[in-house]
Design a protein around this motif. Structure first.
Motif, PDB file in Angstrom:
ATOM      1  N   THR A  30       7.050 -12.850   8.913  1.00  0.00           N
ATOM      2  CA  THR A  30       6.449 -11.656   8.317  1.00  0.00           C
ATOM      3  C   THR A  30       7.549 -10.625   8.133  1.00  0.00           C
ATOM      4  N   VAL A  31       7.647 -10.113   6.938  1.00  0.00           N
ATOM      5  CA  VAL A  31       8.618  -9.067   6.637  1.00  0.00           C
ATOM      6  C   VAL A  31       7.874  -7.844   6.132  1.00  0.00           C
ATOM      7  N   THR A  32       8.114  -6.699   6.777  1.00  0.00           N
ATOM      8  CA  THR A  32       7.480  -5.448   6.368  1.00  0.00           C
ATOM      9  C   THR A  32       8.570  -4.461   5.965  1.00  0.00           C
ATOM     10  N   ASP A  66       0.860  -1.178   0.000  1.00  0.00           N
ATOM     11  CA  ASP A  66       0.000   0.000   0.000  1.00  0.00           C
ATOM     12  C   ASP A  66       0.894   1.224   0.000  1.00  0.00           C
ATOM     13  N   GLU A  67       0.316   2.385   0.306  1.00  0.00           N
ATOM     14  CA  GLU A  67       1.098   3.621   0.237  1.00  0.00           C
ATOM     15  C   GLU A  67       2.200   3.681   1.288  1.00  0.00           C
ATOM     16  N   ASN A  68       2.142   2.826   2.317  1.00  0.00           N
ATOM     17  CA  ASN A  68       3.134   2.859   3.388  1.00  0.00           C
ATOM     18  C   ASN A  68       4.298   1.893   3.177  1.00  0.00           C
ATOM     19  N   GLY A  69       4.110   0.877   2.345  1.00  0.00           N
ATOM     20  CA  GLY A  69       5.174  -0.097   2.144  1.00  0.00           C
ATOM     21  C   GLY A  69       4.615  -1.440   1.706  1.00  0.00           C
ATOM     22  N   SER A  70       5.401  -2.482   1.906  1.00  0.00           N
ATOM     23  CA  SER A  70       4.974  -3.826   1.493  1.00  0.00           C
ATOM     24  C   SER A  70       5.144  -4.806   2.654  1.00  0.00           C
ATOM     25  N   THR A  71       4.314  -5.844   2.636  1.00  0.00           N
ATOM     26  CA  THR A  71       4.354  -6.871   3.665  1.00  0.00           C
ATOM     27  C   THR A  71       4.318  -8.227   2.994  1.00  0.00           C
ATOM     28  N   VAL A  72       5.187  -9.133   3.437  1.00  0.00           N
ATOM     29  CA  VAL A  72       5.208 -10.500   2.922  1.00  0.00           C
ATOM     30  C   VAL A  72       5.081 -11.458   4.100  1.00  0.00           C
TER      31      VAL A  72
END
Length: 165
Positions: free
Chosen positions: A160-162, A139-145
């Motif tokens: 979880t990596v953000t 999203d506009e704040n970053g990515s999460t996997v």
């Protein structure tokens, strides 16, 4: 000499058109291929035969092998199918070895507007196997996997990596 790829493809299409060669398939059956192979080897002390039936079509492939070695027969097979799911694809492959053990692999990938999801499973006829899942979003704040894996004997792990932008 280097060619610009689109130019080379267009030039090749023009040559095929001038030559009157139609390279367009009308249906999936036109794109299917089937072939058989057979080999026999005979020596002073040993003999062997090997047969293979191979079938390929868009989205699937099957290979069946069989033969004999000094009178003892064996067989194996492998198949793979891929289907379009609308938002990704799903694949199933099955491999049966000469000893009769079977390994089944399934997997799917689906894409969304802000991420994707991927899962995979490997299972064997003797009870071994694992499943894996990956979910990625941004999203506009970053990515999460998010990643997770579980084996048939109950072991599991997850992470979880953000990453901020």
């Amino acid at each position: 000499m280097r060619f610009n790829r689109p130019f080379a493809v267009a030039a090749l299409a023009g040559v095929l058109t001038v030559a009157g060669v139609a390279a367009v398939a009308d249906s999936a059956d036109a794109q299917s291929r089937s072939r058989q192979r057979s080999t026999t080897v005979t020596g002073p002390n040993h003999s062997a035969t090997r047969n293979a039936d191979i079938y390929r079509s868009p989205g699937s492939a099957t290979v069946s092998r069989s033969g004999t070695v000094d009178g003892e027969s064996w067989s194996s097979s492998r198949s793979r199918t891929t289907v379009d799911t609308g938002d990704g694809y799903a694949t199933t492959s099955v491999h049966t070895g000469p000893a009769g053990n079977t390994q089944t692999r399934t997997g799917s990938v689906s894409y969304g507007e802000d991420g994707y999801s991927r899962d995979a499973s490997v299972q064997t006829s003797n009870g071994h196997g694992y499943t894996r899942q990956v979910d990625a979003s941004s999203d506009e704040n970053g990515s999460t996997v998010n990643r997770s894996a579980t084996t048939n004997n109950g072991a599991s792990r997850s992470s979880t990596v953000t990453r901020p932008y």
